[in-house]
Every structure is written in C-alpha cells, then in structure tokens.
Scaffold this motif. Structure first.
Motif, PDB file in Angstrom:
ATOM      1  N   ALA A  44       0.818  -1.207   0.000  1.00 30.05           N
ATOM      2  CA  ALA A  44       0.000   0.000   0.000  1.00 30.05           C
ATOM      3  C   ALA A  44       0.856   1.264   0.000  1.00 30.05           C
ATOM      4  CB  ALA A  44      -0.935  -0.008   1.211  1.00 30.05           C
ATOM      5  N   SER A  45       2.023   1.202   0.622  1.00 29.45           N
ATOM      6  CA  SER A  45       2.869   2.395   0.716  1.00 29.45           C
ATOM      7  C   SER A  45       3.481   2.781  -0.631  1.00 29.45           C
ATOM      8  CB  SER A  45       3.992   2.158   1.739  1.00 29.45           C
ATOM      9  OG  SER A  45       4.828   1.091   1.334  1.00 29.45           O
ATOM     10  N   ARG A  46       3.432   1.877  -1.608  1.00 32.63           N
ATOM     11  CA  ARG A  46       4.026   2.171  -2.917  1.00 32.63           C
ATOM     12  C   ARG A  46       2.985   2.635  -3.935  1.00 32.63           C
ATOM     13  NH1 ARG A  46       7.765  -3.205  -3.369  1.00 32.63           N
ATOM     14  NH2 ARG A  46       8.715  -2.203  -5.182  1.00 32.63           N
ATOM     15  N   PHE A  47       1.727   2.760  -3.500  1.00 35.77           N
ATOM     16  CA  PHE A  47       0.655   3.254  -4.356  1.00 35.77           C
ATOM     17  C   PHE A  47      -0.132   4.309  -3.591  1.00 35.77           C
ATOM     18  CE2 PHE A  47       1.506  -1.080  -5.707  1.00 35.77           C
ATOM     19  CZ  PHE A  47       1.568  -0.974  -7.087  1.00 35.77           C
ATOM     20  N   ASP A  48      -0.461   5.411  -4.253  1.00 39.86           N
ATOM     21  CA  ASP A  48      -1.283   6.419  -3.588  1.00 39.86           C
ATOM     22  C   ASP A  48      -2.762   6.123  -3.815  1.00 39.86           C
ATOM     23  OD1 ASP A  48      -1.837   7.250  -6.193  1.00 39.86           O
ATOM     24  OD2 ASP A  48      -0.432   8.929  -6.110  1.00 39.86           O
ATOM     25  N   ASP A  49      -3.618   6.935  -3.206  1.00 36.09           N
ATOM     26  CA  ASP A  49      -5.059   6.708  -3.298  1.00 36.09           C
ATOM     27  C   ASP A  49      -5.551   6.774  -4.740  1.00 36.09           C
ATOM     28  OD1 ASP A  49      -5.107   6.445  -0.568  1.00 36.09           O
ATOM     29  OD2 ASP A  49      -5.834   8.482  -0.180  1.00 36.09           O
ATOM     30  N   ALA A  50      -4.928   7.639  -5.543  1.00 34.02           N
ATOM     31  CA  ALA A  50      -5.355   7.778  -6.943  1.00 34.02           C
ATOM     32  C   ALA A  50      -5.096   6.492  -7.722  1.00 34.02           C
ATOM     33  CB  ALA A  50      -4.625   8.951  -7.594  1.00 34.02           C
ATOM     34  N   ALA A  51      -3.988   5.820  -7.435  1.00 32.04           N
ATOM     35  CA  ALA A  51      -3.674   4.568  -8.129  1.00 32.04           C
ATOM     36  C   ALA A  51      -4.673   3.483  -7.771  1.00 32.04           C
ATOM     37  CB  ALA A  51      -2.253   4.125  -7.789  1.00 32.04           C
ATOM     38  N   VAL A  52      -5.025   3.384  -6.493  1.00 35.26           N
ATOM     39  CA  VAL A  52      -6.008   2.387  -6.052  1.00 35.26           C
ATOM     40  C   VAL A  52      -7.369   2.694  -6.665  1.00 35.26           C
ATOM     41  CG1 VAL A  52      -7.197   1.401  -4.064  1.00 35.26           C
ATOM     42  CG2 VAL A  52      -4.751   1.912  -3.927  1.00 35.26           C
ATOM     43  N   ALA A  53      -7.752   3.972  -6.689  1.00 33.80           N
ATOM     44  CA  ALA A  53      -9.030   4.360  -7.281  1.00 33.80           C
ATOM     45  C   ALA A  53      -9.063   4.031  -8.769  1.00 33.80           C
ATOM     46  CB  ALA A  53      -9.271   5.849  -7.052  1.00 33.80           C
ATOM     47  N   LEU A  54      -7.933   4.211  -9.460  1.00 34.60           N
ATOM     48  CA  LEU A  54      -7.880   3.891 -10.888  1.00 34.60           C
ATOM     49  C   LEU A  54      -8.039   2.393 -11.104  1.00 34.60           C
ATOM     50  CD1 LEU A  54      -5.533   5.430 -13.508  1.00 34.60           C
ATOM     51  CD2 LEU A  54      -5.789   2.943 -13.408  1.00 34.60           C
ATOM     52  N   LEU A  55      -7.383   1.573 -10.263  1.00 37.87           N
ATOM     53  CA  LEU A  55      -7.498   0.123 -10.399  1.00 37.87           C
ATOM     54  C   LEU A  55      -8.942  -0.326 -10.212  1.00 37.87           C
ATOM     55  CD1 LEU A  55      -5.847  -2.661 -10.550  1.00 37.87           C
ATOM     56  CD2 LEU A  55      -6.180  -2.700  -8.069  1.00 37.87           C
ATOM     57  N   LEU A  56      -9.604   0.222  -9.202  1.00 44.83           N
ATOM     58  CA  LEU A  56     -10.963  -0.223  -8.872  1.00 44.83           C
ATOM     59  C   LEU A  56     -12.031   0.440  -9.750  1.00 44.83           C
ATOM     60  CD1 LEU A  56     -10.734  -0.211  -4.965  1.00 44.83           C
ATOM     61  CD2 LEU A  56     -10.385  -2.127  -6.536  1.00 44.83           C
ATOM     62  N   GLY A  57     -11.708   1.556 -10.367  1.00 47.58           N
ATOM     63  CA  GLY A  57     -12.703   2.269 -11.143  1.00 47.58           C
ATOM     64  C   GLY A  57     -12.584   2.116 -12.638  1.00 47.58           C
ATOM     65  N   SER A  58     -11.565   1.398 -13.116  1.00 41.46           N
ATOM     66  CA  SER A  58     -11.334   1.256 -14.557  1.00 41.46           C
ATOM     67  C   SER A  58     -11.754  -0.121 -15.050  1.00 41.46           C
ATOM     68  CB  SER A  58      -9.853   1.485 -14.882  1.00 41.46           C
ATOM     69  OG  SER A  58      -9.424   2.763 -14.463  1.00 41.46           O
ATOM     70  N   THR A  59     -11.970  -0.212 -16.348  1.00 42.34           N
ATOM     71  CA  THR A  59     -12.215  -1.492 -17.000  1.00 42.34           C
ATOM     72  C   THR A  59     -10.994  -1.835 -17.844  1.00 42.34           C
ATOM     73  OG1 THR A  59     -14.611  -1.165 -17.097  1.00 42.34           O
ATOM     74  CG2 THR A  59     -13.660  -2.779 -18.620  1.00 42.34           C
ATOM     75  N   PHE A  60     -10.346  -2.950 -17.532  1.00 42.68           N
ATOM     76  CA  PHE A  60      -9.187  -3.429 -18.270  1.00 42.68           C
ATOM     77  C   PHE A  60      -9.642  -4.534 -19.216  1.00 42.68           C
ATOM     78  CE2 PHE A  60      -7.767  -1.737 -14.229  1.00 42.68           C
ATOM     79  CZ  PHE A  60      -6.640  -1.002 -14.549  1.00 42.68           C
ATOM     80  N   THR A  61      -8.758  -4.971 -20.094  1.00 43.51           N
ATOM     81  CA  THR A  61      -9.039  -6.118 -20.961  1.00 43.51           C
ATOM     82  C   THR A  61      -7.868  -7.087 -20.894  1.00 43.51           C
ATOM     83  OG1 THR A  61      -8.110  -4.978 -22.898  1.00 43.51           O
ATOM     84  CG2 THR A  61     -10.495  -4.820 -22.562  1.00 43.51           C
ATOM     85  N   VAL A  62      -8.176  -8.380 -21.061  1.00 38.18           N
ATOM     86  CA  VAL A  62      -7.145  -9.411 -21.033  1.00 38.18           C
ATOM     87  C   VAL A  62      -6.279  -9.289 -22.281  1.00 38.18           C
ATOM     88  CG1 VAL A  62      -6.684 -11.886 -20.992  1.00 38.18           C
ATOM     89  CG2 VAL A  62      -8.623 -10.955 -19.701  1.00 38.18           C
ATOM     90  N   SER A  63      -4.978  -9.180 -22.109  1.00 37.92           N
ATOM     91  CA  SER A  63      -4.052  -9.035 -23.232  1.00 37.92           C
ATOM     92  C   SER A  63      -3.860 -10.358 -23.969  1.00 37.92           C
ATOM     93  CB  SER A  63      -2.697  -8.541 -22.726  1.00 37.92           C
ATOM     94  OG  SER A  63      -1.709  -8.615 -23.741  1.00 37.92           O
ATOM     95  N   PRO A  64      -3.680 -10.325 -25.300  1.00 32.04           N
ATOM     96  CA  PRO A  64      -3.386 -11.554 -26.048  1.00 32.04           C
ATOM     97  C   PRO A  64      -2.085 -12.227 -25.624  1.00 32.04           C
ATOM     98  CG  PRO A  64      -4.082  -9.801 -27.537  1.00 32.04           C
ATOM     99  CD  PRO A  64      -3.857  -9.167 -26.195  1.00 32.04           C
TER     100      PRO A  64
END
Length: 232
Positions: free
Chosen positions: A101-121
């Motif tokens: 947790a100390s290596r990521f700020d709140d914005a990074a966690v919010a981006l992970l939880l709020g974004s839609t990713f796709t599985v890479s080929p």
C-alpha cells in the motif's frame, strides 16, 4: 469407416459457451497411462509437462481411456447453475488490497478499482497481462524480490497490471497493489483475450466466506456448508 477401438476416443467438438476459454473433458475410467501422484495433475507448457504429450489438446487427438469405474452421482442442475454463476465472465474480480500500500497512492487504487481493463493476447498461465490505463506508482525497479502467490497483481514499471497465474514465478520484485481472492481464480482464468476485467475490493472476511461457499472448493478442506460440484 472403421470405428476407433473402445480404449481410444477422439477429442470431441463441443458446443461450449462462447465466453469462457477453459473447460474440462471427463471420461469414465480416466485417461489410461497417466502417472499417479498424491496431488492433482498439473500443466506447465514451457516444460512440456501435463496435457497430452506435453501440450494442449488438438482436434484429432486420441486419448486412451482406463477401465470404467463405478459411476458417481451426476451433478444436479442447481449445482451446475451455482458453478456457472461462480465462473461468470462478466462479474468483477474481488481483490484484497495490498500488501504494498505504501508504494501506491489513493489515486492509483481508485484507478485500479474504477477502470475497465481487458485481457491481453500475450497472457498465459504464468500471468494475465491487462491492457488499459497505466497504474501509477513510485517504484523504479529498486524493490527486493520476494515470494509470489497465485492471484497477486503485480504492476510493472510502465504501469501494466499482471495477475499471476498457476505457473507464476516463485519470486518477483514488482510492487503488489492487490491480490485476486481464491474464489475468483477460475472466474479470471475463464476469460479470453479482449474480455473485460473489473476489480472490486473486499474484506478478508468476505474473501474467506466466498471460498467457504464456493461450489468448486475441494471437499474436506473446512466444514462443508455446500457440496462441491464435479468433485473439483
């Protein structure tokens, strides 16, 4: 045309759901000649271990079957429905945040939880790379290597999340922003390249409860509130 002998079968074509990428093939008596071991048979394609002749099945493969065994109880429709729901490829993947947790700020966690990713080929059983917005962190490759576990979400120097799979390396140095809970490993593994991936943070108690009630949990690991499906 001559029929194949009863001890051999051709890998069948099946009308499987178009979304999941993993599926199981079962035959009464099991596969003849498969080595017996205390654990379950695994797969490590880079070492040509597991599968058929060290590779995945292909059309036209013939599998030798062992002698028929006593048939077990067939799974119920309700049980199969529970398993289908557990592997839902459209559901979010539940994660436990941390341990870095100390290596990521709140914005990074919010981006992970709020974004839609796709599985890479480029994903495989070692890890599933996720295409999408880069996840920022302050690490510059100075992290110390330490033991890794399946489901851990590493974030590369470029911000690409990688969810470690069953053939993951034993150690790694990228920072870990979260880990996919045990109950959702199959849900992630069933997704094809290009499939969407969303994350949802849960508590440790929620993660434990999800696995306790999971239809594919091996029987006997804890008290069994629900019977396992297909003896998984």
């Amino acid at each position: 045309m001559e029929s194949p002998p009863p001890s051999s079968r051709t890998a069948p074509r099946s009308a499987c759901p178009r979304h999941p990428i993993r599926r199981a093939l079962r035959g009464r008596g099991g596969r003849a000649g498969r080595p017996r071991s205390p654990g379950r048979p695994g797969h490590l394609w880079v070492a040509r271990l597991g599968g058929w002749e060290g590779r995945p099945l292909r059309g036209g493969d013939r599998l030798p079957l062992g002698p028929p065994s006593t048939p077990g109880a067939s799974p119920s429709e309700a049980g199969l429905l529970r398993l289908t729901e557990a592997l839902d490829p459209a559901a979010p993947l539940r994660v436990l945040l941390g341990p870095d947790a100390s290596r990521f700020d709140d914005a990074a966690v919010a981006l992970l939880l709020g974004s839609t990713f796709t599985v890479s080929p480029s994903s495989d059983r070692v890890g599933q790379r996720l295409d999408g917005p880069p996840v920022p962190h302050g690490d510059e490759g100075a992290g110390t290597s330490r033991p890794m576990v399946r489901g851990a979400i590493q974030v590369t120097l470029s911000g690409t999340p990688i969810v470690l799979g069953p053939d993951h390396p034993t150690t790694g140095g990228y920072p870990l922003i979260a880990a996919v809970i045990r109950a959702d490993w199959g849900r992630l593994g069933a997704r094809r390249p290009g499939a969407p991936v969303r994350f949802q943070a849960v508590s440790l108690e929620e993660a434990q409860r999800a696995w306790k009630n999971h239809p594919a949990r091996p029987a006997g690991t804890t008290s069994d509130p629900l019977p396992p499906i297909l003896g998984a």
